[in-house]
Scaffold this active site. Structure first.
Site, PDB file in Angstrom:
ATOM      1  N   ASP A 135       7.735  -3.945   1.186  1.00  0.00           N
ATOM      2  CA  ASP A 135       8.150  -3.092   0.064  1.00  0.00           C
ATOM      3  C   ASP A 135       7.243  -1.869  -0.101  1.00  0.00           C
ATOM      4  OD1 ASP A 135      10.123  -5.011  -0.638  1.00  0.00           O
ATOM      5  OD2 ASP A 135       8.573  -6.177  -1.648  1.00  0.00           O
ATOM      6  N   GLU A 136       6.685  -1.398   0.989  1.00  0.00           N
ATOM      7  CA  GLU A 136       5.768  -0.251   0.904  1.00  0.00           C
ATOM      8  C   GLU A 136       6.534   1.064   0.809  1.00  0.00           C
ATOM      9  OE1 GLU A 136       5.725  -2.395   3.471  1.00  0.00           O
ATOM     10  OE2 GLU A 136       3.771  -3.362   3.610  1.00  0.00           O
ATOM     11  N   LYS A 165       9.041   1.743   3.472  1.00  0.00           N
ATOM     12  CA  LYS A 165       9.336   2.081   4.877  1.00  0.00           C
ATOM     13  C   LYS A 165      10.692   2.771   4.997  1.00  0.00           C
ATOM     14  CE  LYS A 165       8.788  -2.211   5.936  1.00  0.00           C
ATOM     15  NZ  LYS A 165       8.182  -2.648   4.674  1.00  0.00           N
ATOM     16  N   GLY A 166      11.677   2.272   4.216  1.00  0.00           N
ATOM     17  CA  GLY A 166      13.041   2.799   4.312  1.00  0.00           C
ATOM     18  C   GLY A 166      13.068   4.302   4.092  1.00  0.00           C
ATOM     19  N   ALA A 213      15.114  -8.792   3.453  1.00  0.00           N
ATOM     20  CA  ALA A 213      14.343  -7.797   2.697  1.00  0.00           C
ATOM     21  C   ALA A 213      15.245  -6.606   2.442  1.00  0.00           C
ATOM     22  CB  ALA A 213      13.124  -7.375   3.490  1.00  0.00           C
ATOM     23  N   HIS A 263      15.370  -2.318   2.315  1.00  0.00           N
ATOM     24  CA  HIS A 263      14.768  -0.995   2.412  1.00  0.00           C
ATOM     25  C   HIS A 263      15.564  -0.068   1.518  1.00  0.00           C
ATOM     26  CE1 HIS A 263      12.929  -1.653   6.660  1.00  0.00           C
ATOM     27  NE2 HIS A 263      12.481  -2.483   5.758  1.00  0.00           N
ATOM     28  N   THR A 276      13.527 -16.229   0.493  1.00  0.00           N
ATOM     29  CA  THR A 276      14.606 -15.480  -0.150  1.00  0.00           C
ATOM     30  C   THR A 276      15.939 -16.209   0.056  1.00  0.00           C
ATOM     31  OG1 THR A 276      14.824 -14.175   1.848  1.00  0.00           O
ATOM     32  CG2 THR A 276      13.530 -13.202   0.076  1.00  0.00           C
ATOM     33  N   ARG A 304      13.843 -10.020  -8.167  1.00  0.00           N
ATOM     34  CA  ARG A 304      12.671 -10.708  -8.731  1.00  0.00           C
ATOM     35  C   ARG A 304      11.580  -9.701  -9.078  1.00  0.00           C
ATOM     36  NH1 ARG A 304      11.103 -15.496  -4.495  1.00  0.00           N
ATOM     37  NH2 ARG A 304      11.644 -13.938  -2.943  1.00  0.00           N
ATOM     38  N   ARG A 310       8.159  -8.114  -8.952  1.00  0.00           N
ATOM     39  CA  ARG A 310       7.105  -8.245  -7.939  1.00  0.00           C
ATOM     40  C   ARG A 310       5.754  -8.435  -8.617  1.00  0.00           C
ATOM     41  NH1 ARG A 310       9.592  -3.122  -4.746  1.00  0.00           N
ATOM     42  NH2 ARG A 310      11.224  -4.258  -3.659  1.00  0.00           N
ATOM     43  N   ASP A 347       2.814   8.980  -7.197  1.00  0.00           N
ATOM     44  CA  ASP A 347       3.229   9.445  -8.531  1.00  0.00           C
ATOM     45  C   ASP A 347       3.173   8.326  -9.580  1.00  0.00           C
ATOM     46  OD1 ASP A 347       5.419   8.527  -6.775  1.00  0.00           O
ATOM     47  OD2 ASP A 347       6.640   8.660  -8.582  1.00  0.00           O
TER      48      ASP A 347
HETATM   49  P1  GDP Z   1      10.640  -0.932   2.020  1.00  0.00           P
HETATM   50  O1  GDP Z   1      11.268  -2.279   2.156  1.00  0.00           O
HETATM   51  O2  GDP Z   1       9.282  -0.876   2.624  1.00  0.00           O
HETATM   52  O3  GDP Z   1      11.525   0.171   2.485  1.00  0.00           O
HETATM   53  O4  GDP Z   1      10.386  -0.689   0.476  1.00  0.00           O
HETATM   54  P2  GDP Z   1      11.404  -0.887  -0.766  1.00  0.00           P
HETATM   55  O5  GDP Z   1      12.594  -0.099  -0.522  1.00  0.00           O
HETATM   56  O6  GDP Z   1      11.558  -2.296  -1.100  1.00  0.00           O
HETATM   57  O7  GDP Z   1      10.504  -0.306  -1.939  1.00  0.00           O
HETATM   58  C1  GDP Z   1      10.225   0.991  -2.108  1.00  0.00           C
HETATM   59  C2  GDP Z   1      10.751   1.384  -3.492  1.00  0.00           C
HETATM   60  O8  GDP Z   1       9.993   2.451  -3.957  1.00  0.00           O
HETATM   61  C3  GDP Z   1      12.173   1.878  -3.500  1.00  0.00           C
HETATM   62  O9  GDP Z   1      12.775   1.605  -4.726  1.00  0.00           O
HETATM   63  C4  GDP Z   1      12.022   3.378  -3.312  1.00  0.00           C
HETATM   64  O10 GDP Z   1      13.102   4.153  -3.805  1.00  0.00           O
HETATM   65  C5  GDP Z   1      10.800   3.611  -4.122  1.00  0.00           C
HETATM   66  N1  GDP Z   1       9.967   4.703  -3.655  1.00  0.00           N
HETATM   67  C6  GDP Z   1       9.653   5.001  -2.373  1.00  0.00           C
HETATM   68  N2  GDP Z   1       8.778   6.019  -2.338  1.00  0.00           N
HETATM   69  C7  GDP Z   1       8.519   6.354  -3.627  1.00  0.00           C
HETATM   70  C8  GDP Z   1       7.658   7.313  -4.252  1.00  0.00           C
HETATM   71  O11 GDP Z   1       6.942   8.061  -3.609  1.00  0.00           O
HETATM   72  N3  GDP Z   1       7.642   7.324  -5.616  1.00  0.00           N
HETATM   73  C9  GDP Z   1       8.416   6.497  -6.385  1.00  0.00           C
HETATM   74  N4  GDP Z   1       8.318   6.583  -7.701  1.00  0.00           N
HETATM   75  N5  GDP Z   1       9.226   5.594  -5.816  1.00  0.00           N
HETATM   76  C10 GDP Z   1       9.291   5.523  -4.474  1.00  0.00           C
END
Ligand code: GDP
Length: 425
Positions: free
Chosen positions: A13-14, A16-17, A39, A41, A130, A304, A306, A334
């Protein structure tokens, strides 16, 4: 040839998407090489907001070929639902822009059922699955008791194979769990409704990738989850059931000879963790709730809440090392803008001594975080697009992370939208 992988450095959830969505502009092919629909993205772009589970994040770009490699837990049911959802929102997923490896193993109807039965059996000792069937799927794969996607083209042999597998699985269902057996009718319905529609997408993707490599095409390997969830190097047993590391990308994608020269590690500006297991830097109470709300930290797949904490430099350094990251994308900076002071977990306290080395999983429960505070910037940074325009405190925060983990931070995201990004030279 440019081969790049994009991987998570922490618990997943970093963000990546959003990074893959941004970078696909520079690539011809995007390949998912591990994991399944367990998971999410999140991608926000001109088509809307999407939570991609199985589909590679390159599906939004015209001309990009997306591949689900042999290392993926290929769940036909989930994939069809995702394709349908995207089509409804105006994004076309066709056999031209999506290809499924004929060597990808299929997540069978009983894997989800078994996952649920086992988590229920574990009660308060559950791993935090999950319940998408991923652990039973991978253990069956390594026992050679799954079906390859390409077998769908050999229906007579497939029928016998499935029958044998069902006979074995039903012994487990009735003997271990006292559950109802899977019937032949269930399997036939699954083949008809879920498998038949994905057949046009199935191809010899190894061949496609080798040809692409020979023609100098640019390939991006997309990982799911993060270093600490890697089956071999993560916080065992609170890991996923596949390898989330860039090192696995060549094998899981179908291009064993891939020469990956860039490994982009995605790190969030603070920590989050979904599910069970040690999470040394965890914050609780109001402070945690404020951060969770500010970052909208609720699971993309499960909803859920986090678990949250400050950035964990010990875990992040380890994550960077095992991924052999060559550069970092730091996301969600931000979200910290409202804090007067920003907590940072700089070391762990273990057996009365401070350490900056990530411990063996069994020792993690005995670790306490050493927290230091750095000044916040108290300013909305979501509209900033250049490094120079960031407040000094934000620059110092980024520089501190960079120094501690020993890897250059090349991107900083300041909002969820595609354009909310600062690219450093
Ligand atoms: P992934 O599985 O690594 O792709 O991550 P997730 O999609 O689960 O989580 C990232 C969440 O953070 C998503 O809801 C994105 O829209 C949001 N997000 C990503 N980059 C940023 C950012 O720079 N600022 C904010 N406020 N939200 C972001």
């Amino acid at each position: 040839m440019a081969c790049t992988s994009i991987v998570g450095i922490n618990w997943g959830d970093e963000g990546k998407g959003r990074m893959v969505d941004l970078l696909t502009e520079e690539y011809d092919i995007v390949v998912r090489f591990q994991g399944g629909g367990n998971a999410g993205h999140t991608v926000i772009n001109e088509f809307g907001k999407f939570a991609l589970h199985l589909l590679p994040s390159g599906v939004f770009r015209k001309g990009v070929v997306n591949i689900l490699g042999n290392g993926v837990a290929m769940d036909p049911e989930n994939l069809l639902a995702e394709i349908r959802d995207l089509k409804e929102k105006g994004v076309d997923v066709t056999p031209e822009n999506l290809k499924i490896s004929d060597r990808a193993s299929l997540l069978l109807p009983w894997h989800r059922m078994q996952d649920e039965l086992e988590e229920n059996r574990l009660k308060d000792k559950k791993y935090g699955s999950t319940k998408q069937g991923i652990a039973p799927f991978y253990s069956d794969k390594y026992q050679k008791k799954t079906i390859l996607a390409g077998e769908l083209f050999y229906p007579a042999k497939l029928k016998n194979h499935l029958k044998d597998l069902a006979e074995w699985k039903n012994l487990i269902f009735s003997g271990v769990y006292g559950a109802a057996p899977v019937t032949e009718a269930d399997l036939e319905a699954w083949l008809e409704n879920c498998c038949k529609p994905i057949m046009p997408y199935i191809a010899d993707t190894g061949d496609i990738l080798r040809e692409a490599q020979a023609n100098g095409k640019r390939i991006l390997f997309e990982a799911q989850l993060g270093s600490l969830r890697d089956l071999d190097y993560g916080i065992v047993p609170y890991t996923t059931s596949s390898n989330t590391l860039s090192a696995y990308a060549p094998v899981g994608s179908g291009l064993p000879g891939a020469d990956i020269n860039r490994v982009i590690g995605v790190v969030k500006a603070y920590s989050t963790c979904v599910g069970e297991g040690p999470f040394v830097c965890e914050m609780f109470g109001d402070e945690a709730e404020r951060l969770r709300k500010a970052g909208a930290e609720y699971g993309a797949k499960t909803g859920r809440p986090r678990r949250v904490g400050p950035i964990d430099l010990v875990a992040t350094r380890y994550g960077v090392q095992v991924q052999a990251a060559t550069e970092i994308a730091l996301t969600k900076l931000d979200v910290l803008s409202d804090m007067d002071e920003i907590p940072v977990c700089t070391r762990y306290l273990l057996d009365g001594k401070e350490t900056d080395k990530f411990p063996f999983p069994s020792a993690l429960d005995d670790c306490a975080p050493v927290i230091e505070k750095v000044p916040g910037w108290k300013k909305d940074i979501s509209g900033i697009r250049t490094w120079e325009d960031l407040p000094e405190e934000a620059k110092s925060y980024v520089a501190m992370i960079e120094k501690a983990v020993g890897c250059p931070i090349r991107w900083i995201s300041v909002g969820p939208e595609r354009e909310s990004i600062i690219k450093r030279a």
